[in-house]
Design a protein around this motif. Structure first.
Motif, mmCIF file in Angstrom:
data_model
loop_
_atom_site.group_PDB
_atom_site.id
_atom_site.type_symbol
_atom_site.label_atom_id
_atom_site.label_comp_id
_atom_site.label_asym_id
_atom_site.label_seq_id
_atom_site.Cartn_x
_atom_site.Cartn_y
_atom_site.Cartn_z
ATOM 1 N N ALA A 148 -3.182 18.121 38.726
ATOM 2 C CA ALA A 148 -2.692 18.993 37.656
ATOM 3 C C ALA A 148 -3.560 18.954 36.399
ATOM 4 O O ALA A 148 -3.199 19.557 35.396
ATOM 5 N N ARG A 149 -4.684 18.259 36.462
ATOM 6 C CA ARG A 149 -5.531 18.128 35.276
ATOM 7 C C ARG A 149 -6.456 19.340 35.180
ATOM 8 O O ARG A 149 -7.521 19.379 35.774
ATOM 9 N N HIS A 150 -6.030 20.318 34.367
ATOM 10 C CA HIS A 150 -6.761 21.584 34.309
ATOM 11 C C HIS A 150 -7.181 21.921 32.882
ATOM 12 O O HIS A 150 -6.520 21.545 31.925
ATOM 13 N N ALA A 151 -8.253 22.671 32.804
ATOM 14 C CA ALA A 151 -8.618 23.312 31.551
ATOM 15 C C ALA A 151 -7.774 24.586 31.432
ATOM 16 O O ALA A 151 -7.206 25.061 32.413
ATOM 17 N N PRO A 152 -7.644 25.156 30.241
ATOM 18 C CA PRO A 152 -6.870 26.389 30.107
ATOM 19 C C PRO A 152 -7.321 27.478 31.080
ATOM 20 O O PRO A 152 -6.504 28.217 31.617
ATOM 21 N N LEU A 153 -8.613 27.587 31.296
ATOM 22 C CA LEU A 153 -9.144 28.498 32.313
ATOM 23 C C LEU A 153 -9.800 27.645 33.385
ATOM 24 O O LEU A 153 -10.703 26.873 33.101
ATOM 25 N N VAL A 154 -9.359 27.778 34.603
ATOM 26 C CA VAL A 154 -9.866 26.948 35.688
ATOM 27 C C VAL A 154 -11.275 27.371 36.054
ATOM 28 O O VAL A 154 -11.521 28.522 36.368
ATOM 29 N N CYS A 155 -12.200 26.430 35.992
ATOM 30 C CA CYS A 155 -13.540 26.699 36.465
ATOM 31 C C CYS A 155 -13.651 26.230 37.911
ATOM 32 O O CYS A 155 -12.774 25.547 38.420
ATOM 33 N N HIS A 156 -14.726 26.571 38.568
ATOM 34 C CA HIS A 156 -14.888 26.262 39.985
ATOM 35 C C HIS A 156 -14.825 24.758 40.229
ATOM 36 O O HIS A 156 -14.157 24.297 41.151
ATOM 37 N N VAL A 157 -15.505 23.967 39.382
ATOM 38 C CA VAL A 157 -15.555 22.522 39.592
ATOM 39 C C VAL A 157 -14.169 21.913 39.446
ATOM 40 O O VAL A 157 -13.736 21.106 40.252
ATOM 41 N N ARG A 158 -13.442 22.327 38.422
ATOM 42 C CA ARG A 158 -12.111 21.750 38.197
ATOM 43 C C ARG A 158 -11.167 22.094 39.343
ATOM 44 O O ARG A 158 -10.384 21.264 39.779
ATOM 45 N N SER A 159 -11.208 23.338 39.814
ATOM 46 C CA SER A 159 -10.311 23.699 40.905
ATOM 47 C C SER A 159 -10.669 22.924 42.169
ATOM 48 O O SER A 159 -9.785 22.532 42.933
ATOM 49 N N ASP A 160 -11.942 22.684 42.394
ATOM 50 C CA ASP A 160 -12.354 21.889 43.548
ATOM 51 C C ASP A 160 -11.794 20.475 43.467
ATOM 52 O O ASP A 160 -11.357 19.910 44.470
ATOM 53 N N ARG A 161 -11.806 19.891 42.280
ATOM 54 C CA ARG A 161 -11.270 18.541 42.124
ATOM 55 C C ARG A 161 -9.760 18.521 42.346
ATOM 56 O O ARG A 161 -9.212 17.573 42.918
ATOM 57 N N SER A 162 -9.079 19.570 41.909
ATOM 58 C CA SER A 162 -7.640 19.648 42.141
ATOM 59 C C SER A 162 -7.337 19.790 43.619
ATOM 60 O O SER A 162 -6.411 19.168 44.145
ATOM 61 N N VAL A 163 -8.124 20.611 44.301
ATOM 62 C CA VAL A 163 -7.950 20.789 45.742
ATOM 63 C C VAL A 163 -8.190 19.472 46.470
ATOM 64 O O VAL A 163 -7.473 19.112 47.413
ATOM 65 N N MET A 164 -9.193 18.710 46.034
ATOM 66 C CA MET A 164 -9.467 17.412 46.642
ATOM 67 C C MET A 164 -8.260 16.492 46.520
ATOM 68 O O MET A 164 -7.885 15.800 47.481
ATOM 69 N N ALA A 165 -7.620 16.482 45.346
ATOM 70 C CA ALA A 165 -6.447 15.637 45.141
ATOM 71 C C ALA A 165 -5.289 16.086 46.022
ATOM 72 O O ALA A 165 -4.600 15.262 46.633
ATOM 73 N N LEU A 166 -5.064 17.396 46.119
ATOM 74 C CA LEU A 166 -3.975 17.908 46.951
ATOM 75 C C LEU A 166 -4.210 17.592 48.426
ATOM 76 O O LEU A 166 -3.274 17.243 49.152
ATOM 77 N N ARG A 167 -5.448 17.685 48.866
ATOM 78 C CA ARG A 167 -5.764 17.368 50.266
ATOM 79 C C ARG A 167 -5.541 15.893 50.565
ATOM 80 O O ARG A 167 -5.060 15.531 51.648
ATOM 81 N N LEU A 168 -5.898 15.037 49.622
ATOM 82 C CA LEU A 168 -5.674 13.606 49.821
ATOM 83 C C LEU A 168 -4.174 13.304 49.873
ATOM 84 O O LEU A 168 -3.712 12.501 50.693
ATOM 85 N N LEU A 169 -3.413 13.969 49.018
ATOM 86 C CA LEU A 169 -1.970 13.769 49.004
ATOM 87 C C LEU A 169 -1.333 14.176 50.329
ATOM 88 O O LEU A 169 -0.540 13.425 50.910
ATOM 89 N N VAL A 170 -1.696 15.344 50.830
ATOM 90 C CA VAL A 170 -1.093 15.805 52.081
ATOM 91 C C VAL A 170 -1.549 14.952 53.256
ATOM 92 O O VAL A 170 -0.788 14.722 54.208
ATOM 93 N N ALA A 171 -2.771 14.439 53.208
ATOM 94 C CA ALA A 171 -3.255 13.558 54.275
ATOM 95 C C ALA A 171 -2.416 12.289 54.358
ATOM 96 O O ALA A 171 -2.092 11.816 55.452
ATOM 97 N N MET A 172 -2.050 11.739 53.213
ATOM 98 C CA MET A 172 -1.216 10.534 53.210
ATOM 99 C C MET A 172 0.206 10.842 53.677
ATOM 100 O O MET A 172 0.837 10.030 54.352
ATOM 101 N N MET A 173 0.716 12.013 53.311
ATOM 102 C CA MET A 173 2.043 12.415 53.773
ATOM 103 C C MET A 173 2.068 12.560 55.297
ATOM 104 O O MET A 173 3.046 12.204 55.958
ATOM 105 N N LYS A 174 1.002 13.090 55.846
ATOM 106 C CA LYS A 174 0.920 13.265 57.301
ATOM 107 C C LYS A 174 0.825 11.924 58.021
ATOM 108 O O LYS A 174 1.488 11.705 59.026
ATOM 109 N N ARG A 175 0.003 11.043 57.505
ATOM 110 C CA ARG A 175 -0.304 9.807 58.222
ATOM 111 C C ARG A 175 0.761 8.738 58.037
ATOM 112 O O ARG A 175 1.027 7.943 58.946
ATOM 113 N N PHE A 176 1.363 8.705 56.841
ATOM 114 C CA PHE A 176 2.323 7.635 56.545
ATOM 115 C C PHE A 176 3.637 8.209 56.006
ATOM 116 O O PHE A 176 4.027 7.905 54.868
ATOM 117 N N PRO A 177 4.335 9.020 56.764
ATOM 118 C CA PRO A 177 5.555 9.650 56.235
ATOM 119 C C PRO A 177 6.632 8.647 55.837
ATOM 120 O O PRO A 177 7.307 8.840 54.821
#
Length: 259
Positions: A148-177
């Protein structure tokens, strides 16, 4: 051996506080395993990681604190060794991590920004995946912050970092429910922060990835459900509560007790 015993005697004097953990490059950090006690610390950590009953609680606490300090080291090899040992012996170390959120911030920063530290990310990712199941609340808190750490206008790099965090979160939910269950409501709230209609650019950029996390939560956890017509998401908690969220406003709508 004798050197290991001397190392423990030295550590018993009182290691530095974990509040010295840093996550930014160029900060003052501990010297990793570079001191005279370094090799003995590594040996003790390896033994405890593979034979969980081989060390007593006090020794485990002292070694865990040394590993936590070393993971912030500017010495690439020392930081990577510490991260790997934290992952391998997570079941031994986690009760002795005084500031788990600080540790996760260091590991996540090194995982997501390896070029800034002159290091590689796999060891940090290994540690994140090893520690998340035993410290789920702290893990979700930190990864949620990063998503959720965003600039007022999302740039490409920031959105990529957010996507990375969301992917890591869902990976842990899948593997260790089962292990992630106590952090389930916090995970939902972390995802909702990325869907805040007050930041429409952020919401649009991350909608696909955020909804993918929510769908996976519904798929993995029978106490979570989504109502398409009302756009409300409900999740049961280990405290016998049902929390209902409104996805249109990305807010908590109602809490039902006694369920």
């Amino acid at each position: 051996d004798g050197h290991a015993q001397r190392t423990l005697h030295h550590l018993h004097r009182g290691p530095p506080s974990q509040s010295h953990l840093v996550s930014g490059p160029g900060s003052d950090t501990e010297a990793g395993f570079g001191g005279r006690d370094g090799p003995a610390l590594v040996v003790l950590a390896v033994i405890a990681s593979h034979f969980h009953d081989a060390v007593d609680r006090r020794t485990a606490s002292l070694v865990a604190q040394a590993l936590v300090r070393a993971v912030s080291s500017e010495h690439r090899m020392h930081a990577n060794v510490a991260a790997s040992l934290l992952a391998q012996g997570a079941a031994v170390w986690w009760p002795h991590v005084r500031e788990p959120e600080a540790l996760f911030r260091v590991l996540y920063t090194r995982y997501s920004r390896p070029r800034d530290f002159g290091t590689t990310g796999p060891e940090a990712e290994y540690a994140l995946r090893g520690l998340a199941p035993v410290l789920p609340l702290a893990f979700v808190e930190v990864v949620g912050e990063e998503a959720a750490r965003h600039a007022p206008l999302v740039c490409h790099v920031r959105s990529d970092r957010s996507v990375m965090a969301l992917r890591l979160l869902v990976a842990m939910m899948k593997r260790f429910p089962v292990e992630m269950l106590p952090a389930l409501p916090r995970a939902v709230e972390a995802v909702l922060k990325t869907l805040d209609p007050g930041h429409p650019t952020v919401r649009q950029a991350l909608m696909q990835h955020s909804t993918a996390v929510l769908k996976e939560i519904v798929r993995r956890f029978p106490m979570a459900t989504f109502h398409q017509d009302t756009q409300r998401f409900a999740v049961g908690t280990v405290d016998a509560l049902v929390v209902i969220y409104d996805l249109r406003t990305a807010t908590k709508w109602r809490v039902l007790e006694g369920h």
